[in-house]
Scaffold this motif. Structure first.
Motif, PDB file in Angstrom:
ATOM      1  N   ALA A  70       0.829  -1.205   0.000  1.00  0.00           N
ATOM      2  CA  ALA A  70       0.000   0.000   0.000  1.00  0.00           C
ATOM      3  C   ALA A  70       0.865   1.258   0.000  1.00  0.00           C
ATOM      4  CB  ALA A  70      -0.927  -0.006   1.208  1.00  0.00           C
ATOM      5  N   PHE A  71       1.984   1.232   0.736  1.00  0.00           N
ATOM      6  CA  PHE A  71       2.889   2.377   0.742  1.00  0.00           C
ATOM      7  C   PHE A  71       3.509   2.599  -0.631  1.00  0.00           C
ATOM      8  CE2 PHE A  71       7.267   3.946   1.158  1.00  0.00           C
ATOM      9  CZ  PHE A  71       6.989   5.216   1.647  1.00  0.00           C
ATOM     10  N   VAL A  72       3.924   1.526  -1.282  1.00  0.00           N
ATOM     11  CA  VAL A  72       4.538   1.640  -2.612  1.00  0.00           C
ATOM     12  C   VAL A  72       3.533   2.199  -3.610  1.00  0.00           C
ATOM     13  CG1 VAL A  72       5.432   0.271  -4.535  1.00  0.00           C
ATOM     14  CG2 VAL A  72       6.315  -0.101  -2.241  1.00  0.00           C
ATOM     15  N   LEU A  73       2.291   1.731  -3.547  1.00  0.00           N
ATOM     16  CA  LEU A  73       1.279   2.223  -4.480  1.00  0.00           C
ATOM     17  C   LEU A  73       0.904   3.680  -4.191  1.00  0.00           C
ATOM     18  CD1 LEU A  73      -1.092  -0.859  -4.762  1.00  0.00           C
ATOM     19  CD2 LEU A  73       0.499   0.006  -6.470  1.00  0.00           C
ATOM     20  N   ALA A  74       0.804   4.039  -2.926  1.00  0.00           N
ATOM     21  CA  ALA A  74       0.407   5.399  -2.570  1.00  0.00           C
ATOM     22  C   ALA A  74       1.503   6.409  -2.849  1.00  0.00           C
ATOM     23  CB  ALA A  74       0.000   5.456  -1.103  1.00  0.00           C
ATOM     24  N   SER A  75       2.755   6.015  -2.715  1.00  0.00           N
ATOM     25  CA  SER A  75       3.847   6.957  -2.940  1.00  0.00           C
ATOM     26  C   SER A  75       4.177   7.129  -4.412  1.00  0.00           C
ATOM     27  CB  SER A  75       5.091   6.510  -2.175  1.00  0.00           C
ATOM     28  OG  SER A  75       5.539   5.264  -2.675  1.00  0.00           O
ATOM     29  N   GLY A  76       3.634   6.286  -5.272  1.00  0.00           N
ATOM     30  CA  GLY A  76       3.852   6.445  -6.700  1.00  0.00           C
ATOM     31  C   GLY A  76       5.146   5.852  -7.207  1.00  0.00           C
TER      32      GLY A  76
ATOM     33  N   LEU B  71       5.589   2.963  -8.386  1.00  0.00           N
ATOM     34  CA  LEU B  71       5.321   2.142  -9.568  1.00  0.00           C
ATOM     35  C   LEU B  71       4.717   2.952 -10.707  1.00  0.00           C
ATOM     36  CD1 LEU B  71       3.867  -1.040  -7.846  1.00  0.00           C
ATOM     37  CD2 LEU B  71       6.187  -0.647  -8.630  1.00  0.00           C
ATOM     38  N   GLY B  72       4.708   4.262 -10.578  1.00  0.00           N
ATOM     39  CA  GLY B  72       4.128   5.121 -11.598  1.00  0.00           C
ATOM     40  C   GLY B  72       2.854   5.762 -11.080  1.00  0.00           C
ATOM     41  N   ALA B  73       2.367   6.710 -11.832  1.00  0.00           N
ATOM     42  CA  ALA B  73       1.158   7.416 -11.428  1.00  0.00           C
ATOM     43  C   ALA B  73      -0.058   6.530 -11.630  1.00  0.00           C
ATOM     44  CB  ALA B  73       1.012   8.695 -12.232  1.00  0.00           C
ATOM     45  N   LEU B  74      -1.020   6.695 -10.741  1.00  0.00           N
ATOM     46  CA  LEU B  74      -2.262   5.954 -10.874  1.00  0.00           C
ATOM     47  C   LEU B  74      -3.101   6.560 -12.006  1.00  0.00           C
ATOM     48  CD1 LEU B  74      -3.176   5.592  -7.107  1.00  0.00           C
ATOM     49  CD2 LEU B  74      -2.230   3.852  -8.612  1.00  0.00           C
ATOM     50  N   PRO B  75      -3.927   5.777 -12.671  1.00  0.00           N
ATOM     51  CA  PRO B  75      -4.728   6.332 -13.766  1.00  0.00           C
ATOM     52  C   PRO B  75      -5.698   7.415 -13.308  1.00  0.00           C
ATOM     53  CG  PRO B  75      -4.768   3.940 -13.812  1.00  0.00           C
ATOM     54  CD  PRO B  75      -4.067   4.335 -12.568  1.00  0.00           C
TER      55      PRO B  75
END
Length: 79
Positions: free
Chosen positions: A16-22, A24-28
């Motif tokens: 969740a931290f990796v996804l929220a901090s970006g 892996l790239g910006a969220l759509p």
């Protein structure tokens, strides 16, 4: 059993931290919500801001001022 649960929760928090901090790239959904909204404005430079005159300010609420007393009459209740 409890060790596995704690390990899974730690991994879920890291994901969740990796996804929220970006990382892996910006969220759509993080892009512009209405990209054509600014293009549809007809004459944005015609928009002007004018200060409120003192005659118009009488209708405005005073923030932080005392509240007006309500016309309420109190009396004792009979049973």
């Amino acid at each position: 059993m409890l060790r596995w649960l704690i390990a899974i929760l730690v991994l879920a928090n890291l994901l969740a931290f990796v996804l929220a901090s970006g990382l892996l790239g910006a969220l759509p959904a993080s892009g512009e919500r209405e990209p054509s909204h600014l293009n549809r404005q007809i004459h944005p430079d015609w928009l002007t801001v004018t200060p409120v005159a003192s005659a118009d300010a009488t209708d405005q609420a005073v923030v932080g001022g005392p509240t007006p007393l309500a016309p309420i009459q109190a009396s004792t209740l009979t049973q």
